[in-house]
Design an enzyme around this catalytic site. Structure first.
Site, PDB file in Angstrom:
ATOM      1  N   LEU A  41       0.814  -1.210   0.000  1.00  0.00           N
ATOM      2  CA  LEU A  41       0.000   0.000   0.000  1.00  0.00           C
ATOM      3  C   LEU A  41       0.850   1.264   0.000  1.00  0.00           C
ATOM      4  O   LEU A  41       0.550   2.242   0.669  1.00  0.00           O
ATOM      5  CB  LEU A  41      -0.930  -0.008   1.223  1.00  0.00           C
ATOM      6  CG  LEU A  41      -1.808  -1.242   1.364  1.00  0.00           C
ATOM      7  CD1 LEU A  41      -2.538  -1.256   2.694  1.00  0.00           C
ATOM      8  CD2 LEU A  41      -2.805  -1.324   0.207  1.00  0.00           C
ATOM      9  N   CYS A  42       1.891   1.256  -0.786  1.00  0.00           N
ATOM     10  CA  CYS A  42       2.877   2.334  -0.813  1.00  0.00           C
ATOM     11  C   CYS A  42       2.887   2.976  -2.196  1.00  0.00           C
ATOM     12  O   CYS A  42       2.556   2.331  -3.188  1.00  0.00           O
ATOM     13  CB  CYS A  42       4.254   1.728  -0.490  1.00  0.00           C
ATOM     14  SG  CYS A  42       5.652   2.850  -0.655  1.00  0.00           S
ATOM     15  N   GLY A  43       3.302   4.216  -2.282  1.00  0.00           N
ATOM     16  CA  GLY A  43       3.429   4.882  -3.569  1.00  0.00           C
ATOM     17  C   GLY A  43       4.436   4.205  -4.484  1.00  0.00           C
ATOM     18  O   GLY A  43       4.382   4.372  -5.707  1.00  0.00           O
ATOM     19  N   THR A  45       4.738   0.884  -4.633  1.00  0.00           N
ATOM     20  CA  THR A  45       4.259  -0.469  -4.902  1.00  0.00           C
ATOM     21  C   THR A  45       4.286  -0.839  -6.382  1.00  0.00           C
ATOM     22  O   THR A  45       4.585  -1.991  -6.710  1.00  0.00           O
ATOM     23  CB  THR A  45       2.855  -0.685  -4.298  1.00  0.00           C
ATOM     24  OG1 THR A  45       2.945  -0.508  -2.872  1.00  0.00           O
ATOM     25  CG2 THR A  45       2.302  -2.057  -4.583  1.00  0.00           C
TER      26      THR A  45
END
Length: 162
Positions: A41-43, A45
């Protein structure tokens, strides 16, 4: 920015596999390994796509891209099953992947504790990369902003492959 490291071999290590069983340094003996702490759930990803592309492109030449999902930055799914499903469905991930593991702090996986103590490397965010040569020595590290398929990464990998 890549940090060129003195080639210091890592100690033997083992991670529990998200697919069942374990992965260890002995499983990757003679292989070039790109170790990456990941999050769903990371930028960053979308780097999963580039990581899988590297794995597909160079696996027959001896590259293993090894993903280590971590919630140390509070951006991971809640369970190993959710991580596995997310990665397979959204990115077609087939590369080796561990279960969710700590990569920072005193509870970090022993390999990450060793990296911090020995070469001063500790992930500052998700998708930090550590390149190990065929003998398990750390040869380079990169931060999150460096894409897995960026020229400096690919050139370093290709230089290590037969």
């Amino acid at each position: 920015m890549a940090h060129a490291e003195t080639a210091i071999a890592t100690p033997d290590w083992t991670f529990e596999s998200i697919y069942g069983g374990h992965y260890g340094s002995a499983d990757f003996a003679g292989k070039v390994v790109l170790l990456v702490n990941t999050a769903s759930l990371c930028g960053y990803t979308p780097q999963y796509s580039a990581l899988q592309k590297l794995q597909d492109t160079y696996k027959d030449q001896g590259l293993v891209v090894f993903a280590v999902p971590s919630d140390d930055f509070n951006q991971e799914k809640a369970s190993n099953a959710e991580v596995k499903s997310f990665c397979e469905l959204n990115y077609g991930i087939t590369m080796p992947m561990s279960v969710i593991a700590h990569v920072t702090g005193p509870q970090a996986h022993p390999l990450y504790l060793w990296l911090k103590k020995t070469i001063g490397f500790e992930p500052e965010w998700n998708f930090n990369k550590v390149l190990l040569d065929g003998e398990g020595a750390v040869v380079a590290t990169w931060g999150s902003v460096t894409r897995p398929t960026a020229a400096p990464v690919v050139k370093r990998i290709e230089a290590l492959l037969p």
